[in-house]
Design a protein around this motif. Structure first.
Motif, PDB file in Angstrom:
ATOM      1  N   ALA A 153      -0.839  22.942   2.012  1.00  0.00           N
ATOM      2  CA  ALA A 153      -1.894  22.006   1.613  1.00  0.00           C
ATOM      3  C   ALA A 153      -3.258  22.688   1.595  1.00  0.00           C
ATOM      4  O   ALA A 153      -3.551  23.551   2.413  1.00  0.00           O
ATOM      5  N   ALA A 154      -4.095  22.279   0.643  1.00  0.00           N
ATOM      6  CA  ALA A 154      -5.459  22.813   0.543  1.00  0.00           C
ATOM      7  C   ALA A 154      -6.331  21.792  -0.165  1.00  0.00           C
ATOM      8  O   ALA A 154      -5.866  21.033  -1.007  1.00  0.00           O
ATOM      9  N   GLY A 155      -7.622  21.781   0.202  1.00  0.00           N
ATOM     10  CA  GLY A 155      -8.575  20.889  -0.439  1.00  0.00           C
ATOM     11  C   GLY A 155      -8.780  19.607   0.336  1.00  0.00           C
ATOM     12  O   GLY A 155      -8.040  19.280   1.272  1.00  0.00           O
ATOM     13  N   SER A 156      -9.779  18.858  -0.058  1.00  0.00           N
ATOM     14  CA  SER A 156     -10.109  17.611   0.621  1.00  0.00           C
ATOM     15  C   SER A 156      -9.036  16.555   0.382  1.00  0.00           C
ATOM     16  O   SER A 156      -8.587  16.347  -0.742  1.00  0.00           O
ATOM     17  N   ARG A 157      -8.617  15.874   1.455  1.00  0.00           N
ATOM     18  CA  ARG A 157      -7.621  14.797   1.337  1.00  0.00           C
ATOM     19  C   ARG A 157      -8.389  13.491   1.153  1.00  0.00           C
ATOM     20  O   ARG A 157      -8.590  12.692   2.074  1.00  0.00           O
ATOM     21  N   THR A 158      -8.836  13.266  -0.068  1.00  0.00           N
ATOM     22  CA  THR A 158      -9.719  12.146  -0.387  1.00  0.00           C
ATOM     23  C   THR A 158      -8.915  10.936  -0.845  1.00  0.00           C
ATOM     24  O   THR A 158      -8.276  10.950  -1.899  1.00  0.00           O
ATOM     25  N   ASN A 159      -8.945   9.880  -0.036  1.00  0.00           N
ATOM     26  CA  ASN A 159      -8.344   8.594  -0.377  1.00  0.00           C
ATOM     27  C   ASN A 159      -9.439   7.654  -0.858  1.00  0.00           C
ATOM     28  O   ASN A 159     -10.604   7.796  -0.468  1.00  0.00           O
ATOM     29  N   LEU A 160      -9.072   6.697  -1.689  1.00  0.00           N
ATOM     30  CA  LEU A 160     -10.042   5.721  -2.183  1.00  0.00           C
ATOM     31  C   LEU A 160      -9.549   4.316  -1.850  1.00  0.00           C
ATOM     32  O   LEU A 160      -8.408   3.957  -2.157  1.00  0.00           O
ATOM     33  N   VAL A 161     -10.417   3.528  -1.210  1.00  0.00           N
ATOM     34  CA  VAL A 161     -10.129   2.129  -0.906  1.00  0.00           C
ATOM     35  C   VAL A 161     -11.096   1.281  -1.722  1.00  0.00           C
ATOM     36  O   VAL A 161     -12.323   1.439  -1.608  1.00  0.00           O
ATOM     37  N   ALA A 162     -10.560   0.413  -2.570  1.00  0.00           N
ATOM     38  CA  ALA A 162     -11.386  -0.443  -3.420  1.00  0.00           C
ATOM     39  C   ALA A 162     -11.089  -1.899  -3.081  1.00  0.00           C
ATOM     40  O   ALA A 162      -9.930  -2.311  -3.064  1.00  0.00           O
ATOM     41  N   SER A 163     -12.118  -2.659  -2.814  1.00  0.00           N
ATOM     42  CA  SER A 163     -11.913  -4.045  -2.383  1.00  0.00           C
ATOM     43  C   SER A 163     -12.990  -4.949  -2.960  1.00  0.00           C
ATOM     44  O   SER A 163     -14.044  -4.488  -3.423  1.00  0.00           O
ATOM     45  N   ARG A 164     -12.717  -6.240  -2.927  1.00  0.00           N
ATOM     46  CA  ARG A 164     -13.712  -7.249  -3.275  1.00  0.00           C
ATOM     47  C   ARG A 164     -13.391  -8.490  -2.446  1.00  0.00           C
ATOM     48  O   ARG A 164     -12.288  -9.042  -2.539  1.00  0.00           O
ATOM     49  N   ALA A 165     -14.298  -8.898  -1.629  1.00  0.00           N
ATOM     50  CA  ALA A 165     -14.038  -9.950  -0.653  1.00  0.00           C
ATOM     51  C   ALA A 165     -14.535 -11.292  -1.165  1.00  0.00           C
ATOM     52  O   ALA A 165     -15.706 -11.444  -1.531  1.00  0.00           O
ATOM     53  N   SER A 166     -13.646 -12.290  -1.175  1.00  0.00           N
ATOM     54  CA  SER A 166     -14.025 -13.644  -1.572  1.00  0.00           C
ATOM     55  C   SER A 166     -13.590 -14.668  -0.521  1.00  0.00           C
ATOM     56  O   SER A 166     -13.791 -15.859  -0.725  1.00  0.00           O
ATOM     57  N   GLY A 167     -12.979 -14.190   0.543  1.00  0.00           N
ATOM     58  CA  GLY A 167     -12.490 -15.104   1.557  1.00  0.00           C
ATOM     59  C   GLY A 167     -11.031 -15.452   1.421  1.00  0.00           C
ATOM     60  O   GLY A 167     -10.466 -16.124   2.288  1.00  0.00           O
ATOM     61  N   ARG A 168     -10.387 -15.033   0.330  1.00  0.00           N
ATOM     62  CA  ARG A 168      -8.956 -15.256   0.185  1.00  0.00           C
ATOM     63  C   ARG A 168      -8.183 -14.298   1.097  1.00  0.00           C
ATOM     64  O   ARG A 168      -8.703 -13.268   1.524  1.00  0.00           O
ATOM     65  N   PRO A 169      -6.903 -14.585   1.357  1.00  0.00           N
ATOM     66  CA  PRO A 169      -6.073 -13.587   2.041  1.00  0.00           C
ATOM     67  C   PRO A 169      -6.023 -12.292   1.223  1.00  0.00           C
ATOM     68  O   PRO A 169      -6.135 -12.312  -0.010  1.00  0.00           O
ATOM     69  N   VAL A 170      -5.859 -11.183   1.911  1.00  0.00           N
ATOM     70  CA  VAL A 170      -5.851  -9.876   1.253  1.00  0.00           C
ATOM     71  C   VAL A 170      -4.419  -9.442   0.985  1.00  0.00           C
ATOM     72  O   VAL A 170      -3.526  -9.628   1.818  1.00  0.00           O
ATOM     73  N   CYS A 171      -4.212  -8.860  -0.186  1.00  0.00           N
ATOM     74  CA  CYS A 171      -2.953  -8.190  -0.521  1.00  0.00           C
ATOM     75  C   CYS A 171      -3.285  -6.752  -0.880  1.00  0.00           C
ATOM     76  O   CYS A 171      -4.010  -6.499  -1.848  1.00  0.00           O
ATOM     77  N   GLY A 172      -2.792  -5.813  -0.089  1.00  0.00           N
ATOM     78  CA  GLY A 172      -2.993  -4.408  -0.406  1.00  0.00           C
ATOM     79  C   GLY A 172      -2.072  -3.967  -1.528  1.00  0.00           C
ATOM     80  O   GLY A 172      -0.880  -4.298  -1.544  1.00  0.00           O
ATOM     81  N   LEU A 173      -2.608  -3.243  -2.488  1.00  0.00           N
ATOM     82  CA  LEU A 173      -1.839  -2.676  -3.596  1.00  0.00           C
ATOM     83  C   LEU A 173      -1.896  -1.163  -3.441  1.00  0.00           C
ATOM     84  O   LEU A 173      -2.940  -0.537  -3.655  1.00  0.00           O
ATOM     85  N   TYR A 174      -0.765  -0.582  -3.037  1.00  0.00           N
ATOM     86  CA  TYR A 174      -0.739   0.830  -2.634  1.00  0.00           C
ATOM     87  C   TYR A 174      -0.199   1.723  -3.742  1.00  0.00           C
ATOM     88  O   TYR A 174       0.834   1.421  -4.357  1.00  0.00           O
ATOM     89  N   PHE A 175      -0.884   2.849  -3.929  1.00  0.00           N
ATOM     90  CA  PHE A 175      -0.449   3.890  -4.860  1.00  0.00           C
ATOM     91  C   PHE A 175      -0.609   5.243  -4.177  1.00  0.00           C
ATOM     92  O   PHE A 175      -1.649   5.511  -3.583  1.00  0.00           O
ATOM     93  N   HIS A 176       0.376   6.115  -4.287  1.00  0.00           N
ATOM     94  CA  HIS A 176       0.103   7.512  -3.932  1.00  0.00           C
ATOM     95  C   HIS A 176      -0.311   8.232  -5.204  1.00  0.00           C
ATOM     96  O   HIS A 176       0.302   8.066  -6.262  1.00  0.00           O
ATOM     97  N   VAL A 177      -1.371   8.985  -5.105  1.00  0.00           N
ATOM     98  CA  VAL A 177      -1.944   9.609  -6.299  1.00  0.00           C
ATOM     99  C   VAL A 177      -1.392  11.003  -6.534  1.00  0.00           C
ATOM    100  O   VAL A 177      -1.627  11.585  -7.602  1.00  0.00           O
ATOM    101  N   ASP A 178      -0.670  11.568  -5.559  1.00  0.00           N
ATOM    102  CA  ASP A 178      -0.144  12.913  -5.733  1.00  0.00           C
ATOM    103  C   ASP A 178       1.165  12.889  -6.511  1.00  0.00           C
ATOM    104  O   ASP A 178       1.912  11.904  -6.497  1.00  0.00           O
TER     105      ASP A 178
END
Length: 431
Positions: free
Chosen positions: A73-98
Motif C-alpha cells: 500500500a502507498a498514498g493517502s487512504r482518503t475516504n469521503l463521507v457525504a451527508s445531508r441531515a433533515s431529521g429522518r433516519p439515516v441509511c448508509g450507502l456504502y461503496f468501496h472505491v478501490d
C-alpha cells in the motif's frame, strides 16, 4: 406512489448521464495495491454529489494503521463521507472505491470505458463503480421528481476493501462515524439474500539469499539463490493448499454450486534482477480465505509454521513474514430491514418473492470489521455482480439495464411511499 413511478421513468430517460459518469470514474486509477488514486476519486465524488445537496468530508486513515514493512500500500487512504441531515433516519450507502490491479489479458484499455451496445467494459465497471453511478442516478431522480424519502442517505466512499490491512469502513466504524443501517453495494444483482462470507488475509513472505555474479553461482560457498531456495516452500504450500481445501463451511453456497471451502493461493511472486546475477530476494504474497468456522490466528500460525520449516531446510536462507491485508468473516447479516430491501430489489429488477435464495460466499467483505466495531449485525447487500461479469478479470463489465434496475431498487428502498407496512423505522401508526 405517482412521484416514484414518475422517477422510475426519469431514470430510464436519463441513464446516459450515469453512463458518462461511470466513464469518468473508471478513468481514475484506484487500483489497490497500491491505492494511489483515492484523493483524485474523492475529488470527483465531491463534484458529483454537491448538486444533490450533500456536504462532504474527507476522512484519512492514519498511516500507522495501514502501513506494513515492505507492504504494497502507498498514498493517502482518503475516504469521503457525504451527508445531508433533515431529521429522518439515516441509511448508509456504502461503496468501496478501490479496484484490483488490471490483470494481463485485457483487450482494451482497462481505464477507458468501452461500450458495446448495452455492455459497459472497464476496470471496476461491476465492482463497484457502476453501483456508484446507479445510486447517484437514483438520488438525482428523487430530486428531479420530488420523491419524498424515508431516509437521509449517507454516502460512504471507502478505501482498501480489496484485501487491505485497514479498510476505510473499518476506520469509520471504529471512530463512531456510521449512523443508522447500511446498504453495501459490493454484492449481487441476482435474487439473493446474503448469508455472510469468509474472511481473508494476505501474507507477504520475503526470502533472503546472497547475490553474486551468475558465473560464480554454481561454486561451493559462492552465493545463495533465493528463488531456488524457495522451491521447498512452494512444494510445501502446494501440499498445504490441498489440506486447506478439505475444510468445508456450513455457509449455504450459491444455487447449483458446490459447498464453500477454505482456500490458500499463491497470489504473487517476485524475485531476481537480471540474468547475470544470482537472486538475493524472492517475495511471495499468500492469500488465505478462511471460513467463519476457522480462527484467523490458527490459519496464520499454520502457514507461518510451514514457511519456517521449509526455509530452515535450506542452510543460509533467512525469511520474514508480514501481514499486509486482513478482512474478517462477516457473520449472518440478517435484520429487520432485509424484507423491505428484498421487496425493493424485486421492484427494481423484476424478481418475484419466490425467486430469492439465501447464500454465502468465499469472496470477502470489509463488513466483518463493522460488525465487530459497532455490534450491529445487520448489513444489507446489493450491487451489480453476476457470474458472467468478469469481476477481477480482463473484460470486466456491467450493463445499462442493470444500472437502471439497481437505481430503481435503491430509489424504491429510500422512498417514503414504498412498502411503509414493512418499514421498521416507522411508528406503528404510520406503517
Amino acid at each position: 406512489m405517482f412521484a416514484l413511478t414518475h422517477a422510475n421513468g426519469w431514470i430510464e430517460a436519463n441513464v446516459e448521464d450515469a453512463v458518462a459518469e461511470l466513464d469518468r470514474m473508471i478513468a481514475v486509477d484506484t487500483s489497490f495495491p497500491p491505492g494511489l488514486g483515492y484523493d483524485d476519486f474523492a475529488g470527483l465524488m465531491e463534484e458529483l454529489v454537491a448538486p444533490l445537496g450533500f456536504s462532504s468530508e474527507r476522512v484519512v486513515v492514519p498511516a500507522a494503521l495501514w502501513q506494513a514493512p515492505n507492504g504494497p500500500a502507498a498514498g493517502s487512504r482518503t475516504n469521503l463521507v457525504a451527508s445531508r441531515a433533515s431529521g429522518r433516519p439515516v441509511c448508509g450507502l456504502y461503496f468501496h472505491v478501490d479496484t484490483v490491479p488490471a490483470a494481463a489479458g485485457w483487450e482494451t484499455d482497462p481505464l477507458q470505458m468501452k461500450r458495446e451496445g448495452d455492455r459497459l467494459i472497464g476496470l471496476g465497471a461491476a465492482d463497484m463503480k457502476g453501483s456508484i453511478a446507479a445510486i447517484l442516478l437514483a438520488l438525482r431522480a428523487a430530486q428531479a421528481c420530488a420523491v419524498e424519502l424515508a431516509y437521509d442517505p449517507m454516502l460512504l466512499f471507502c478505501t482498501d476493501e480489496e484485501g487491505g490491512l485497514y479498510p476505510g469502513i473499518r476506520h469509520l466504524a471504529e471512530q463512531g462515524r456510521l449512523e443508522g443501517h447500511v446498504l453495501n453495494f459490493n454484492g449481487s444483482a441476482e435474487a439473493r439474500i446474503w448469508a455472510g462470507c469468509f474472511g481473508l488475509f494476505n501474507l507477504l513472505v520475503r526470502i533472503h539469499g546472497q547475490a553474486v555474479h551468475a558465473g560464480e553461482g554454481n561454486r561451493k560457498g559462492s552465493g545463495l539463490n533465493a528463488i531456488e531456495g524457495a522451491l521447498p516452500l512452494l512444494n510445501a504450500l502446494t501440499e498445504l493448499k490441498a489440506k486447506v481445501a478439505t475444510r468445508v463451511s456450513a455457509l449455504p453456497p450459491p444455487p447449483g454450486k458446490p459447498p464453500l471451502s477454505a482456500q490458500l493461493n499463491l497470489a504473487a511472486i517476485q524475485g531476481g534482477t537480471a540474468g547475470g546475477q544470482v537472486p538475493a530476494l524472492v517475495e511471495l504474497t499468500l492469500n488465505r480465505r478462511y471460513a467463519p468456522e476457522e480462527r484467523f490466528e490458527d490459519a496464520l500460525a499454520e502457514i507461518e509454521e510451514v514457511v519456517r520449516r521449509s526455509i530452515a531446510a535450506v542452510p543460509g536462507l533467512t525469511v520474514e513474514t508480514t501481514l499486509v491485508g486482513h478482512l474478517m468473516p462477516t457473520a449472518d447479516p440478517t435484520g429487520p430491514h432485509w424484507p423491505r430491501w428484498q421487496a425493493a430489489m424485486g421492484e427494481g429488477f423484476g424478481y418475484a418473492p419466490e425467486q430469492f435464495r439465501k447464500w454465502g460466499a468465499a469472496s470477502c467483505s470489509d463488513f466483518g470489521w463493522v460488525q465487530r466495531a459497532t455490534g450491529q449485525q445487520e448489513v444489507l447487500l446489493g450491487g451489480l455482480g453476476r457470474p458472467d461479469r468478469n469481476i477481477h478479470s480482463p473484460g470486466e463489465y456491467t450493463t445499462v439495464p442493470d444500472i437502471v434496475s439497481l437505481a430503481k431498487a435503491v430509489l424504491s428502498y429510500l422512498a417514503a411511499d414504498f412498502r411503509p407496512d414493512i418499514n421498521p423505522d416507522l411508528p406503528p401508526s404510520q406503517s
